[in-house]
Design an enzyme around this catalytic site. Structure first.
Site, mmCIF file in Angstrom:
data_model
loop_
_atom_site.group_PDB
_atom_site.id
_atom_site.type_symbol
_atom_site.label_atom_id
_atom_site.label_comp_id
_atom_site.label_asym_id
_atom_site.label_seq_id
_atom_site.Cartn_x
_atom_site.Cartn_y
_atom_site.Cartn_z
ATOM 1 N N GLU A 60 -4.030 1.767 -3.130
ATOM 2 C CA GLU A 60 -3.979 2.812 -2.902
ATOM 3 C C GLU A 60 -2.629 4.348 -3.901
ATOM 4 O O GLU A 60 -1.689 5.270 -3.360
ATOM 5 C CB GLU A 60 -3.781 3.293 -1.364
ATOM 6 C CG GLU A 60 -4.922 3.555 -0.957
ATOM 7 C CD GLU A 60 -5.028 4.165 0.257
ATOM 8 O OE1 GLU A 60 -5.493 5.021 0.732
ATOM 9 O OE2 GLU A 60 -4.264 3.897 1.651
ATOM 10 N N ASN A 93 -6.677 -4.728 5.395
ATOM 11 C CA ASN A 93 -7.431 -3.817 6.313
ATOM 12 C C ASN A 93 -7.696 -4.468 7.312
ATOM 13 O O ASN A 93 -9.182 -3.758 8.019
ATOM 14 C CB ASN A 93 -8.650 -2.809 5.988
ATOM 15 C CG ASN A 93 -7.604 -1.393 5.815
ATOM 16 O OD1 ASN A 93 -6.623 -0.961 6.612
ATOM 17 N ND2 ASN A 93 -7.630 -0.522 4.788
ATOM 18 N N ASP A 121 -4.152 -4.967 0.488
ATOM 19 C CA ASP A 121 -4.101 -4.314 2.299
ATOM 20 C C ASP A 121 -5.675 -4.752 2.529
ATOM 21 O O ASP A 121 -6.469 -4.378 1.644
ATOM 22 C CB ASP A 121 -4.022 -2.505 1.671
ATOM 23 C CG ASP A 121 -4.602 -1.717 3.308
ATOM 24 O OD1 ASP A 121 -4.502 -2.603 4.351
ATOM 25 O OD2 ASP A 121 -4.563 -1.025 3.268
ATOM 26 N N TYR A 157 -7.929 -4.662 -2.505
ATOM 27 C CA TYR A 157 -7.556 -3.302 -0.806
ATOM 28 C C TYR A 157 -9.258 -3.452 -0.437
ATOM 29 O O TYR A 157 -10.332 -2.662 -1.295
ATOM 30 C CB TYR A 157 -7.237 -2.080 -1.243
ATOM 31 C CG TYR A 157 -7.036 -0.881 -0.716
ATOM 32 C CD1 TYR A 157 -7.053 -0.853 0.179
ATOM 33 C CD2 TYR A 157 -8.178 0.544 -1.214
ATOM 34 C CE1 TYR A 157 -6.592 0.541 1.226
ATOM 35 C CE2 TYR A 157 -7.464 1.674 -0.556
ATOM 36 C CZ TYR A 157 -8.189 1.797 0.793
ATOM 37 O OH TYR A 157 -7.560 2.314 1.491
ATOM 38 N N ASN A 199 0.950 -1.335 0.227
ATOM 39 C CA ASN A 199 -0.044 -0.109 0.113
ATOM 40 C C ASN A 199 0.720 1.219 0.033
ATOM 41 O O ASN A 199 1.375 1.347 0.996
ATOM 42 C CB ASN A 199 -0.712 -0.388 0.949
ATOM 43 C CG ASN A 199 -2.238 1.305 1.339
ATOM 44 O OD1 ASN A 199 -1.110 2.329 0.951
ATOM 45 N ND2 ASN A 199 -2.823 0.822 1.607
ATOM 46 N N ASP A 258 2.584 4.591 5.629
ATOM 47 C CA ASP A 258 2.227 4.079 6.309
ATOM 48 C C ASP A 258 2.843 2.689 6.848
ATOM 49 O O ASP A 258 2.619 1.724 7.489
ATOM 50 C CB ASP A 258 1.671 4.910 7.900
ATOM 51 C CG ASP A 258 0.282 4.744 6.652
ATOM 52 O OD1 ASP A 258 0.580 4.580 5.124
ATOM 53 O OD2 ASP A 258 -1.047 5.276 6.985
ATOM 54 N N HIS A 259 2.854 2.188 6.024
ATOM 55 C CA HIS A 259 2.184 0.309 5.287
ATOM 56 C C HIS A 259 4.163 -0.084 4.642
ATOM 57 O O HIS A 259 4.635 1.365 4.004
ATOM 58 C CB HIS A 259 1.589 -0.244 3.805
ATOM 59 C CG HIS A 259 -0.041 0.224 4.622
ATOM 60 N ND1 HIS A 259 -0.606 -0.786 5.373
ATOM 61 C CD2 HIS A 259 -0.626 1.114 4.883
ATOM 62 C CE1 HIS A 259 -1.936 0.021 5.030
ATOM 63 N NE2 HIS A 259 -1.524 0.862 4.783
#
Length: 264
Positions: free
Chosen positions: A34, A152, A150, A105, A7, A254-255
């Site tokens: 993303e 999540n 991702d 995603y 991501n 952040d990933h």
């Protein structure tokens, strides 16, 4: 075959970091989530120079967006839509050897873990339910498939920094974990990272931007996954979680990227 997923949180903003990943890890195939860019503006030129001349991209302005970038040709490629939306969350392609690769995603789900109060959370739960039904009715457990992305959701107790403190936090709530577990069971998906790293060990792929020092606090979650169907389990030969990429400058995602090697 080395498959990486990341991501990237804007492919144009982090192209230098993507090129760094390529130079350091040399994946054959890269799946992104993303990407945050419409297809016509996707920055393919520097990637083609690195050998990624085969691309299956599906993006939109500012949000979401998924891609498969490959040194290997595609036999076919397609896009899947969920929940009556066309919001660029799922692409798949067939690689050499008849391996069907999915880049996914799943919606983050907002902050309130209640589908009655939070439409984003309701969307997330519906998304996972629809995917679970699709795998069951449209795909077979004996098909050679890899799903990355991702998702999540951090399903295991050691996929988060504190199981107790995150039970009411979106991404680790019991209802999300139950639905992701059901999706994994639908056609016998094998969790490739946990194939190598026992569930008793902590394993993270995401650290919040809110932490002043993400490495010191180490309050991570494993939101990024690689799953394979049973015919590919014995082909798994290695994995890597690029924890250090969380500190890559100038602007890290952040990933972090995660990878598996398949002897196919």
């Amino acid at each position: 075959m080395r498959i990486a997923t990341w991501n990237i949180n804007s492919v144009r903003m982090r192209m230098d970091l993507l090129l760094r990943l390529i130079d350091e890890a040399q994946p054959d195939v890269i799946c992104l989530q993303e990407t945050k860019v419409v297809d016509t503006d996707f920055p393919m030129a520097p990637l083609a120079e690195k050998g990624y001349v085969h691309a299956h991209i599906h993006g939109m302005k500012s949000y979401n967006g998924v891609a498969i970038l490959s040194k290997l040709p595609f036999a076919s490629r397609d896009v899947q839509h969920w929940c009556g939306k066309q919001d660029c969350r799922h692409v798949f392609a067939e690689l050499p050897g008849g391996i069907e690769l999915h880049s996914v995603y799943i919606p983050a789900g907002g902050d309130i873990p209640d589908p009655e109060q939070n439409d984003k959370f309701a969307h997330k739960l519906q998304f996972v339910d629809e995917m679970t039904e699709w795998w069951t009715t449209r795909r077979s457990p004996d098909r050679r498939m890899v799903m990355v992305g991702d998702l999540n959701i951090a399903p295991l107790e050691n996929d988060v920094w504190s199981h107790k403190e995150l039970l009411k936090i979106v991404s680790h709530t019991p209802v999300e974990v139950a639905k992701l577990t059901a999706m994994q069971a639908s056609i016998g998906w094998v969790d490739a990272l946990r194939h190598f790293v026992p569930p008793t060990e902590k394993l993270y792929t995401w650290w919040s931007y809110r932490a002043k020092d993400w490495a010191a606090s180490d309050r991570g979650r494993r939101l990024d996954h690689i799953w394979v169907t049973p015919p590919l389990k014995d082909a798994l030969t290695g994995h890597r979680v690029l924890r250090e990429a969380r500190g890559w400058e100038p602007k890290p995602s952040d990933h972090v990227p995660v990878m598996v090697d398949l002897a196919v």
